[in-house]
Scaffold this motif. Structure first.
Motif, PDB file in Angstrom:
ATOM      1  N   THR A   1     -28.291  15.336  43.978  1.00 51.98           N
ATOM      2  CA  THR A   1     -28.955  16.169  42.965  1.00 51.98           C
ATOM      3  C   THR A   1     -28.796  17.642  43.303  1.00 51.98           C
ATOM      4  O   THR A   1     -28.523  18.470  42.421  1.00 51.98           O
ATOM      5  CB  THR A   1     -30.451  15.811  42.879  1.00 51.98           C
ATOM      6  OG1 THR A   1     -30.561  14.404  42.694  1.00 51.98           O
ATOM      7  CG2 THR A   1     -31.135  16.545  41.752  1.00 51.98           C
TER       8      THR A   1
ATOM      9  N   ARG B   1     -30.592  16.630  31.137  1.00 51.33           N
ATOM     10  CA  ARG B   1     -29.295  15.941  31.189  1.00 51.33           C
ATOM     11  C   ARG B   1     -28.843  15.542  29.785  1.00 51.33           C
ATOM     12  O   ARG B   1     -29.683  15.281  28.919  1.00 51.33           O
ATOM     13  CB  ARG B   1     -29.391  14.664  32.042  1.00 51.33           C
ATOM     14  CG  ARG B   1     -29.629  14.925  33.509  1.00 51.33           C
ATOM     15  CD  ARG B   1     -29.555  13.618  34.308  1.00 51.33           C
ATOM     16  NE  ARG B   1     -29.985  13.821  35.682  1.00 51.33           N
ATOM     17  CZ  ARG B   1     -29.204  14.308  36.655  1.00 51.33           C
ATOM     18  NH1 ARG B   1     -27.933  14.601  36.399  1.00 51.33           N
ATOM     19  NH2 ARG B   1     -29.682  14.476  37.881  1.00 51.33           N
TER      20      ARG B   1
ATOM     21  N   GLU C   1     -25.541  18.819  42.209  1.00 54.12           N
ATOM     22  CA  GLU C   1     -25.460  19.013  40.754  1.00 54.12           C
ATOM     23  C   GLU C   1     -26.100  20.337  40.343  1.00 54.12           C
ATOM     24  O   GLU C   1     -25.561  21.072  39.513  1.00 54.12           O
ATOM     25  CB  GLU C   1     -26.177  17.873  40.021  1.00 54.12           C
ATOM     26  CG  GLU C   1     -25.493  16.529  40.089  1.00 54.12           C
ATOM     27  CD  GLU C   1     -26.298  15.501  39.312  1.00 54.12           C
ATOM     28  OE1 GLU C   1     -27.276  14.960  39.889  1.00 54.12           O
ATOM     29  OE2 GLU C   1     -25.987  15.277  38.131  1.00 54.12           O
TER      30      GLU C   1
ATOM     31  N   LYS D   1     -27.760  12.731  27.496  1.00 50.17           N
ATOM     32  CA  LYS D   1     -28.136  11.316  27.596  1.00 50.17           C
ATOM     33  C   LYS D   1     -26.944  10.403  27.904  1.00 50.17           C
ATOM     34  O   LYS D   1     -27.045   9.504  28.722  1.00 50.17           O
ATOM     35  CB  LYS D   1     -28.816  10.843  26.301  1.00 50.17           C
ATOM     36  CG  LYS D   1     -30.315  11.088  26.262  1.00 50.17           C
ATOM     37  CD  LYS D   1     -30.936  10.475  25.010  1.00 50.17           C
ATOM     38  CE  LYS D   1     -32.389  10.908  24.861  1.00 50.17           C
ATOM     39  NZ  LYS D   1     -32.868  10.706  23.472  1.00 50.17           N
ATOM     40  N   THR D   2     -25.825  10.654  27.254  1.00 46.56           N
ATOM     41  CA  THR D   2     -24.706   9.720  27.424  1.00 46.56           C
ATOM     42  C   THR D   2     -23.975   9.905  28.749  1.00 46.56           C
ATOM     43  O   THR D   2     -23.774   8.946  29.493  1.00 46.56           O
ATOM     44  CB  THR D   2     -23.703   9.817  26.252  1.00 46.56           C
ATOM     45  OG1 THR D   2     -23.420  11.191  26.025  1.00 46.56           O
ATOM     46  CG2 THR D   2     -24.285   9.206  24.976  1.00 46.56           C
ATOM     47  N   SER D   3     -23.623  11.134  29.082  1.00 47.24           N
ATOM     48  CA  SER D   3     -22.848  11.364  30.318  1.00 47.24           C
ATOM     49  C   SER D   3     -23.731  11.548  31.552  1.00 47.24           C
ATOM     50  O   SER D   3     -23.230  11.496  32.665  1.00 47.24           O
ATOM     51  CB  SER D   3     -21.981  12.606  30.149  1.00 47.24           C
ATOM     52  OG  SER D   3     -22.806  13.758  30.044  1.00 47.24           O
ATOM     53  N   LYS D   4     -25.003  11.789  31.352  1.00 44.13           N
ATOM     54  CA  LYS D   4     -25.951  12.104  32.446  1.00 44.13           C
ATOM     55  C   LYS D   4     -25.642  13.434  33.141  1.00 44.13           C
ATOM     56  O   LYS D   4     -26.210  13.759  34.189  1.00 44.13           O
ATOM     57  CB  LYS D   4     -26.022  10.974  33.497  1.00 44.13           C
ATOM     58  CG  LYS D   4     -26.453   9.620  32.932  1.00 44.13           C
ATOM     59  CD  LYS D   4     -27.903   9.640  32.452  1.00 44.13           C
ATOM     60  CE  LYS D   4     -28.273   8.299  31.816  1.00 44.13           C
ATOM     61  NZ  LYS D   4     -29.305   8.413  30.795  1.00 44.13           N
ATOM     62  N   LYS D   5     -24.763  14.213  32.555  1.00 46.98           N
ATOM     63  CA  LYS D   5     -24.434  15.510  33.148  1.00 46.98           C
ATOM     64  C   LYS D   5     -25.632  16.457  33.080  1.00 46.98           C
ATOM     65  O   LYS D   5     -26.310  16.538  32.048  1.00 46.98           O
ATOM     66  CB  LYS D   5     -23.237  16.096  32.384  1.00 46.98           C
ATOM     67  CG  LYS D   5     -22.678  17.397  32.924  1.00 46.98           C
ATOM     68  CD  LYS D   5     -21.525  17.846  32.013  1.00 46.98           C
ATOM     69  CE  LYS D   5     -21.417  19.348  31.925  1.00 46.98           C
ATOM     70  NZ  LYS D   5     -20.498  19.923  32.901  1.00 46.98           N
TER      71      LYS D   5
ATOM     72  N   TYR E   1     -30.414  14.957  24.488  1.00 46.56           N
ATOM     73  CA  TYR E   1     -30.764  15.382  25.844  1.00 46.56           C
ATOM     74  C   TYR E   1     -32.038  14.713  26.339  1.00 46.56           C
ATOM     75  O   TYR E   1     -32.879  14.295  25.545  1.00 46.56           O
ATOM     76  CB  TYR E   1     -30.921  16.909  25.903  1.00 46.56           C
ATOM     77  CG  TYR E   1     -29.677  17.609  25.420  1.00 46.56           C
ATOM     78  CD1 TYR E   1     -28.522  17.600  26.198  1.00 46.56           C
ATOM     79  CD2 TYR E   1     -29.643  18.227  24.174  1.00 46.56           C
ATOM     80  CE1 TYR E   1     -27.354  18.202  25.745  1.00 46.56           C
ATOM     81  CE2 TYR E   1     -28.480  18.837  23.709  1.00 46.56           C
ATOM     82  CZ  TYR E   1     -27.341  18.820  24.496  1.00 46.56           C
ATOM     83  OH  TYR E   1     -26.192  19.410  24.048  1.00 46.56           O
ATOM     84  N   GLU E   2     -32.185  14.644  27.667  1.00 44.66           N
ATOM     85  CA  GLU E   2     -33.398  14.069  28.260  1.00 44.66           C
ATOM     86  C   GLU E   2     -33.842  14.884  29.470  1.00 44.66           C
ATOM     87  O   GLU E   2     -33.033  15.521  30.141  1.00 44.66           O
ATOM     88  CB  GLU E   2     -33.150  12.611  28.673  1.00 44.66           C
ATOM     89  CG  GLU E   2     -32.082  12.457  29.763  1.00 44.66           C
ATOM     90  CD  GLU E   2     -31.645  11.008  30.010  1.00 44.66           C
ATOM     91  OE1 GLU E   2     -31.833  10.165  29.106  1.00 44.66           O
ATOM     92  OE2 GLU E   2     -31.112  10.752  31.105  1.00 44.66           O
TER      93      GLU E   2
ATOM     94  N   THR F   1     -35.212  15.459  33.293  1.00 43.31           N
ATOM     95  CA  THR F   1     -35.074  14.807  34.590  1.00 43.31           C
ATOM     96  C   THR F   1     -35.809  15.683  35.589  1.00 43.31           C
ATOM     97  O   THR F   1     -35.816  16.907  35.464  1.00 43.31           O
ATOM     98  CB  THR F   1     -33.580  14.652  34.970  1.00 43.31           C
ATOM     99  OG1 THR F   1     -33.470  14.104  36.281  1.00 43.31           O
ATOM    100  CG2 THR F   1     -32.841  15.987  34.965  1.00 43.31           C
TER     101      THR F   1
END
Ligand code: MYA
Ligand code: JJ1
Length: 388
Positions: free
Chosen positions: A58, A105, A61, A107-111, A46-47, A49
């Protein structure tokens, strides 16, 4: 029991009743140079944002994360469904910080999978006005629950609040944490009783028929108070004076100035409604009432998907009896097609709840302060703060 909260500067259960502890900050501010400069570590997938609520994308989302994962009642029949317009309003008051709108989010899907926010506020506790963050919209995606993400998010928003040289916060929750400043009861006034019963929000009373129930909750077609009208921009100075004066009676209340009143109380369609009484003779503004719009999704009903709820916000009466003022608020809410009008037992609300046919709900709302101790818990009626 509370592995995380035991480490935080909040009132602890073991200290309840200890009158040797002083009222005020639990720990002093640290020099800004000592505030951690880097974000806390998240699990590696995870990251962080920062969510730009000005961005339509945004905002959508965030809206969808909350719509699908935010607060439910204890039987999982309803879930808060804050609108995008409401979220923009709630998160961008005067002096807001974009850095306090925090997302997580994958990291891979940015979800977007988690969210927490703060907005700045001046809150008075007895005679002290304290700069605080109001923390709200803490949400972790249902699939990521119980992984101790919430404590990391709380520590990260705390860090970002500290970077703005603010050391206290106010927040509410439906769960009991160490330790409530006060606990409020939700009350509900049926406006559309048939729908409320059909969706399981309320039940037909004993020895009641649907027709008798509908009659019980009937309201007049239009407000009764002469001079009752919608608040306008030119009313901001008068409403500010009225509200400041009223809230001065509470132990904990926001310290609103005209900019705050313009933002928080000037009517915004489908977000916040405010009405006042302007004396037909003197044109003096003597009374004020307001409510905000917070629909809930109805989970798994064939016929209905949304419950339209109005929530009592700030109300001030100096001339019109509060009972009559709130009856007029119910009438305008009914005219606007709300299904139910909700209120907490804060301020003087107890004086109208029963008489106006509100009934107690099954939910409670606990109010908390971070890094600020009050000598005792307050009565709900001593609280003059309504969080969204
Ligand atoms: S209240 C609304 C909260 N949101 C919801 O209820 C939505 C549905 N639920 C979820 O999304 C998750 O269940 C949440 C917890 C995210 C709530 N407030 O990650 P975990 C503690 C504070 O394993 P999860 C609102 O928005 C819990 O006691 N703490 O759990 C105001 C435990 O700690 P401890 C809470 O279920 C938020 C730990 O988290 C809450 O996956 C104010 C478990 O973490 C809660 N509502 O995620 C936040 N629920 O072991 C505090 C659980 O010690 C702000 N926990 O018991 C403090 C001030 C910060 C700023 C300071 C500035 C100076
Ligand atoms: O809305 C709530 N309860 C309703 C529905 C109950 C459905 C089954 N659990 C309720 N209805 C009864 C109404 C009835 C109308 C006629 C007169 C008598 C009463 O009681 C409750 C509040 O009562 N809401 C929730 O539980 C939602 C969560 C509340 C905690 C919110 C935490 C907020 C976080 C803030 O940042």
């Amino acid at each position: 029991k509370h592995k995380f909260w035991e480490t935080q500067p909040v009132g602890q259960f073991k200290d309840i009743g200890d009158s040797s502890l002083p009222e005020g900050p639990i720990e002093p501010p640290t020099p800004l140079s000592e505030v951690k400069q880097e974000p806390y570590n998240l699990p590696s997938q995870y990251e962080w944002t920062t969510c730009d609520m000005d961005s339509e994308e945004t905002c959508t989302e965030v809206y969808n994360l909350l719509k699908n994962n935010y607060v439910e009642d204890d039987e999982n029949m309803f879930r808060f469904n804050y609108s995008k317009e409401f979220l923009r309003w709630a998160l961008r008051p005067p002096g807001y910080y974009r850095s306090w709108h925090i997302g997580v989010r994958a990291k891979t899907s940015k979800k977007l999978v988690a969210f927490i926010t703060g907005v700045p506020a001046r809150i008075r506790v007895r005679n002290e006005v304290v700069k605080m963050a109001e923390i709200n919209f803490l949400c972790v995606h249902k699939k990521l629950r119980s992984k101790r993400l919430a404590p990391v998010m709380i520590k990260e928003i705390t860090r970002r609040v500290h970077l703005e040289n603010i050391w206290q916060a106010a927040y509410t929750a439906g769960v009991v944490l160490p330790t409530p400043v006060t606990t409020c009861q939700y009350w509900h006034r049926s406006l559309n009783p048939k729908k409320l019963i059909d969706v399981g929000f309320s039940r037909l009373g004993a020895r009641m028929t649907m027709n008798r129930t509908i009659k019980l909750y009937k309201l007049a077609d239009s407000p009764a108070t002469p001079g009752f009208r919608k608040m306008e921009l030119c009313d901001v100075p008068a409403v500010t004076r009225l509200l400041r004066d009223y809230l001065s009676q509470c132990v904990v209340a926001p310290d609103f100035d005209e900019n705050d009143v313009e933002h928080w109380l000037l009517p915004t369609e489908d977000v916040v409604d405010s009405y006042l009484v302007e004396s037909p003779e003197t044109h003096e503004i003597t009374d004020f009432c307001s409510f905000y719009t917070l629909p809930s999704s109805i989970l798994g009903n064939q016929n209905y998907s949304t419950l339209k709820a109005a929530y009592s916000y700030y109300n001030v009466s100096t001339k019109t009896p509060l009972l009559q003022l709130m009856n007029d608020a119910l009438i305008v809410a009914k005219q606007k097609n709300f299904d139910v009008f909700n209120a907490l037992d804060v301020m003087y609300n107890e004086s109208f709840l029963k008489e106006l046919k509100f009934g107690p709900g099954d939910g409670q709302l606990h109010y908390y302060l971070y890094n600020y101790r009050t000598r005792n818990a307050l009565k709900a009626s001593e609280l003059g703060l309504v969080l969204l």
